[in-house]
Design an enzyme around this catalytic site. Structure first.
Site, PDB file in Angstrom:
ATOM      1  N   ASP A  28      10.535  17.084  14.332  1.00 32.75           N
ATOM      2  CA  ASP A  28       9.440  18.033  14.540  1.00 32.75           C
ATOM      3  C   ASP A  28       9.147  18.737  13.212  1.00 32.75           C
ATOM      4  O   ASP A  28      10.054  19.124  12.477  1.00 32.75           O
ATOM      5  CB  ASP A  28       9.829  19.070  15.611  1.00 32.75           C
ATOM      6  CG  ASP A  28       8.629  19.844  16.117  1.00 32.75           C
ATOM      7  OD1 ASP A  28       8.294  19.696  17.301  1.00 32.75           O
ATOM      8  OD2 ASP A  28       8.026  20.609  15.325  1.00 32.75           O
ATOM      9  N   ILE A  29       7.860  18.912  12.928  1.00 30.44           N
ATOM     10  CA  ILE A  29       7.449  19.514  11.655  1.00 30.44           C
ATOM     11  C   ILE A  29       7.785  21.008  11.600  1.00 30.44           C
ATOM     12  O   ILE A  29       7.864  21.590  10.522  1.00 30.44           O
ATOM     13  CB  ILE A  29       5.932  19.275  11.440  1.00 30.44           C
ATOM     14  CG1 ILE A  29       5.586  19.284   9.972  1.00 30.44           C
ATOM     15  CG2 ILE A  29       5.083  20.254  12.238  1.00 30.44           C
ATOM     16  CD1 ILE A  29       4.169  18.770   9.680  1.00 30.44           C
ATOM     17  N   ASN A  85       6.805  20.212  27.789  1.00 31.56           N
ATOM     18  CA  ASN A  85       5.871  21.270  28.179  1.00 31.56           C
ATOM     19  C   ASN A  85       4.624  20.647  28.798  1.00 31.56           C
ATOM     20  O   ASN A  85       4.092  19.665  28.281  1.00 31.56           O
ATOM     21  CB  ASN A  85       5.460  22.084  26.946  1.00 31.56           C
ATOM     22  CG  ASN A  85       6.636  22.819  26.326  1.00 31.56           C
ATOM     23  OD1 ASN A  85       7.484  23.352  27.023  1.00 31.56           O
ATOM     24  ND2 ASN A  85       6.693  22.842  24.997  1.00 31.56           N
ATOM     25  N   VAL A  94       0.134  19.525  21.960  1.00 31.84           N
ATOM     26  CA  VAL A  94      -0.246  18.135  21.684  1.00 31.84           C
ATOM     27  C   VAL A  94      -0.282  17.406  23.022  1.00 31.84           C
ATOM     28  O   VAL A  94       0.725  17.380  23.754  1.00 31.84           O
ATOM     29  CB  VAL A  94       0.745  17.458  20.715  1.00 31.84           C
ATOM     30  CG1 VAL A  94       0.339  16.003  20.476  1.00 31.84           C
ATOM     31  CG2 VAL A  94       0.830  18.222  19.396  1.00 31.84           C
ATOM     32  N   HIS A  98       5.380  14.286  25.391  1.00 31.07           N
ATOM     33  CA  HIS A  98       6.496  14.224  24.455  1.00 31.07           C
ATOM     34  C   HIS A  98       7.656  15.045  24.970  1.00 31.07           C
ATOM     35  O   HIS A  98       7.487  15.958  25.782  1.00 31.07           O
ATOM     36  CB  HIS A  98       6.070  14.693  23.064  1.00 31.07           C
ATOM     37  CG  HIS A  98       5.432  16.046  23.046  1.00 31.07           C
ATOM     38  ND1 HIS A  98       4.118  16.240  23.417  1.00 31.07           N
ATOM     39  CD2 HIS A  98       5.920  17.269  22.739  1.00 31.07           C
ATOM     40  CE1 HIS A  98       3.824  17.531  23.314  1.00 31.07           C
ATOM     41  NE2 HIS A  98       4.900  18.178  22.913  1.00 31.07           N
ATOM     42  N   HIS A 100      11.022  17.169  23.657  1.00 29.59           N
ATOM     43  CA  HIS A 100      11.723  17.812  22.539  1.00 29.59           C
ATOM     44  C   HIS A 100      13.227  17.630  22.755  1.00 29.59           C
ATOM     45  O   HIS A 100      13.752  18.017  23.805  1.00 29.59           O
ATOM     46  CB  HIS A 100      11.438  19.317  22.519  1.00 29.59           C
ATOM     47  CG  HIS A 100       9.999  19.681  22.358  1.00 29.59           C
ATOM     48  ND1 HIS A 100       9.462  20.067  21.152  1.00 29.59           N
ATOM     49  CD2 HIS A 100       8.970  19.739  23.250  1.00 29.59           C
ATOM     50  CE1 HIS A 100       8.174  20.361  21.322  1.00 29.59           C
ATOM     51  NE2 HIS A 100       7.861  20.167  22.574  1.00 29.59           N
TER      52      HIS A 100
HETATM   53  P1  5GP Z   1       4.265  21.126  22.232  1.00 32.57           P
HETATM   54  O1  5GP Z   1       4.013  22.509  21.709  1.00 32.57           O
HETATM   55  O2  5GP Z   1       2.970  20.413  22.551  1.00 32.57           O
HETATM   56  O3  5GP Z   1       5.269  21.060  23.337  1.00 32.57           O
HETATM   57  O4  5GP Z   1       4.958  20.373  21.034  1.00 32.57           O
HETATM   58  C1  5GP Z   1       4.251  19.816  19.976  1.00 32.57           C
HETATM   59  C2  5GP Z   1       5.206  19.750  18.818  1.00 32.57           C
HETATM   60  O5  5GP Z   1       4.666  18.890  17.852  1.00 32.57           O
HETATM   61  C3  5GP Z   1       5.437  21.101  18.146  1.00 32.57           C
HETATM   62  O6  5GP Z   1       6.804  21.439  18.218  1.00 32.57           O
HETATM   63  C4  5GP Z   1       4.934  20.889  16.724  1.00 32.57           C
HETATM   64  O7  5GP Z   1       5.739  21.532  15.766  1.00 32.57           O
HETATM   65  C5  5GP Z   1       4.986  19.369  16.582  1.00 32.57           C
HETATM   66  N1  5GP Z   1       3.990  18.852  15.664  1.00 32.57           N
HETATM   67  C6  5GP Z   1       2.659  19.159  15.645  1.00 32.57           C
HETATM   68  N2  5GP Z   1       2.029  18.472  14.679  1.00 32.57           N
HETATM   69  C7  5GP Z   1       2.986  17.701  14.078  1.00 32.57           C
HETATM   70  C8  5GP Z   1       2.938  16.770  12.990  1.00 32.57           C
HETATM   71  O8  5GP Z   1       1.901  16.494  12.380  1.00 32.57           O
HETATM   72  N3  5GP Z   1       4.120  16.180  12.646  1.00 32.57           N
HETATM   73  C9  5GP Z   1       5.281  16.452  13.305  1.00 32.57           C
HETATM   74  N4  5GP Z   1       6.380  15.801  12.881  1.00 32.57           N
HETATM   75  N5  5GP Z   1       5.358  17.313  14.333  1.00 32.57           N
HETATM   76  C10 5GP Z   1       4.223  17.945  14.713  1.00 32.57           C
END
Ligand code: 5GP
Length: 112
Positions: A28-29, A85, A94, A98, A100
């Site tokens: 994760d970024i 989520n 996103v 996915h 985590h």
């Molecule tokens: P969500 O908030 O949808 O459950 O998780 C999306 C995750 O994707 C977040 O933890 C966010 O940091 C990660 N993320 C968003 N954009 C990127 C990206 O371009 N590269 C990577 N490696 N992770 C990303």
């Protein structure tokens, strides 16, 4: 197209830690723990409920990958958490389903 599709297609860089025919996993970024990996199925759905109803076989494919990865990295012994989520109130940003994987330290309780 979601940002994760661009990672699958290698259009944007990511630190990929696991890949097979169906699954991709990358760091994760914006890590929320010492180890924070995102697992996705390469065939896109928008959230866990869409995945469960339309492609239930993906569930075992994702969790088999998590199992294989956590065993090979020794995370099974250290402990880990898997979170998904659904929707903005849960923090989904996103809309490509996915999971985590959080590990590498003692994790706090979760909730609000
Ligand atoms: P969500 O908030 O949808 O459950 O998780 C999306 C995750 O994707 C977040 O933890 C966010 O940091 C990660 N993320 C968003 N954009 C990127 C990206 O371009 N590269 C990577 N490696 N992770 C990303």
């Amino acid at each position: 197209m979601s940002i994760f599709q661009k990672i699958i297609d290698r259009e944007i860089p990511a630190t990929i830690v696991f890949e097979n025919e169906n699954i991709l996993a990358f760091e994760d970024i914006n890590a929320q723990a010492a180890i924070h990996i995102i697992f996705i199925h390469k065939k896109q759905t928008k959230n866990i409920n869409e995945l469960s109803s339309e492609h239930p076989e993906q569930l075992s494919q994702v969790f088999s990958a998590i199992s294989e990865y956590t065993r090979s990295e020794g995370l099974e012994k250290k402990g880990f958490r898997v979170v998904t989520n659904l929707g903005e109130n849960a923090g989904q940003t996103v809309f490509h389903t996915h999971f985590h994987l959080l590990s590498g330290e003692r994790l706090g309780r979760f909730g609000s």
